[in-house]
Design a protein around this motif. Structure first.
Motif, PDB file in Angstrom:
ATOM      1  N   THR A   1     -27.561  19.401 -58.344  1.00  0.00           N
ATOM      2  CA  THR A   1     -27.205  19.291 -56.934  1.00  0.00           C
ATOM      3  C   THR A   1     -25.721  19.612 -56.848  1.00  0.00           C
ATOM      4  OG1 THR A   1     -28.808  17.492 -56.728  1.00  0.00           O
ATOM      5  CG2 THR A   1     -27.290  17.833 -54.890  1.00  0.00           C
TER       6      THR A   1
ATOM      7  N   LYS B   1     -18.443  19.918 -56.099  1.00  0.00           N
ATOM      8  CA  LYS B   1     -19.019  18.788 -56.833  1.00  0.00           C
ATOM      9  C   LYS B   1     -20.390  19.196 -57.352  1.00  0.00           C
ATOM     10  CE  LYS B   1     -20.479  14.022 -56.255  1.00  0.00           C
ATOM     11  NZ  LYS B   1     -20.710  12.936 -55.313  1.00  0.00           N
TER      12      LYS B   1
ATOM     13  N   LYS C   1     -28.691  15.935 -63.384  1.00  0.00           N
ATOM     14  CA  LYS C   1     -29.495  14.778 -63.796  1.00  0.00           C
ATOM     15  C   LYS C   1     -30.714  15.248 -64.567  1.00  0.00           C
ATOM     16  CE  LYS C   1     -27.224  11.757 -61.239  1.00  0.00           C
ATOM     17  NZ  LYS C   1     -26.388  10.763 -61.794  1.00  0.00           N
TER      18      LYS C   1
ATOM     19  N   GLU D   1     -23.582  17.808 -59.640  1.00  0.00           N
ATOM     20  CA  GLU D   1     -24.247  16.706 -60.329  1.00  0.00           C
ATOM     21  C   GLU D   1     -25.443  17.260 -61.090  1.00  0.00           C
ATOM     22  OE1 GLU D   1     -25.372  13.952 -57.289  1.00  0.00           O
ATOM     23  OE2 GLU D   1     -23.323  13.230 -57.002  1.00  0.00           O
TER      24      GLU D   1
END
Length: 96
Positions: free
Chosen positions: A7, A85, A89, A87
């Motif tokens: 993301t 940014k 996971k 992310e």
């Protein structure tokens, strides 16, 4: 292969959308190559309420997080300061 959910949210400065549009063709070509190698499962743009692109999401699979990060650092959206940014996971696609 390990699966990951990426993301990524764009910068919000006045030139952010212009940088995204300038880098978009190169980014999509890279995504096409990832799809051809089996690394990209699916992805697309994150939109705001007005339908403008403000980020990206991708579900990918790589041998390791290190291999994923090596790819990410060469993506045009990273190199041309589109994504502010990012992310990452671990992800597991449901067998349905």
């Amino acid at each position: 292969m390990n699966q990951y959910l990426i993301t990524a949210y764009d910068y919000t400065d006045a030139g952010a959308l212009a940088r995204r549009l300038e880098a978009r063709a190169s980014h999509l070509e890279g995504a096409h190559q990832l799809r051809q190698t089996g690394n990209l499962l699916f992805g697309g743009a994150i939109l705001n309420d007005d339908g403008q692109m403000i980020g990206s999401m991708m579900v990918v699979q790589f041998e390791s997080l290190e291999t994923l990060n090596a790819w990410k650092e060469q993506d045009p959206y990273v190199l041309q300061r589109v994504w502010e940014k990012v992310e990452i996971k671990p992800f597991r696609q449901a067998a349905v």
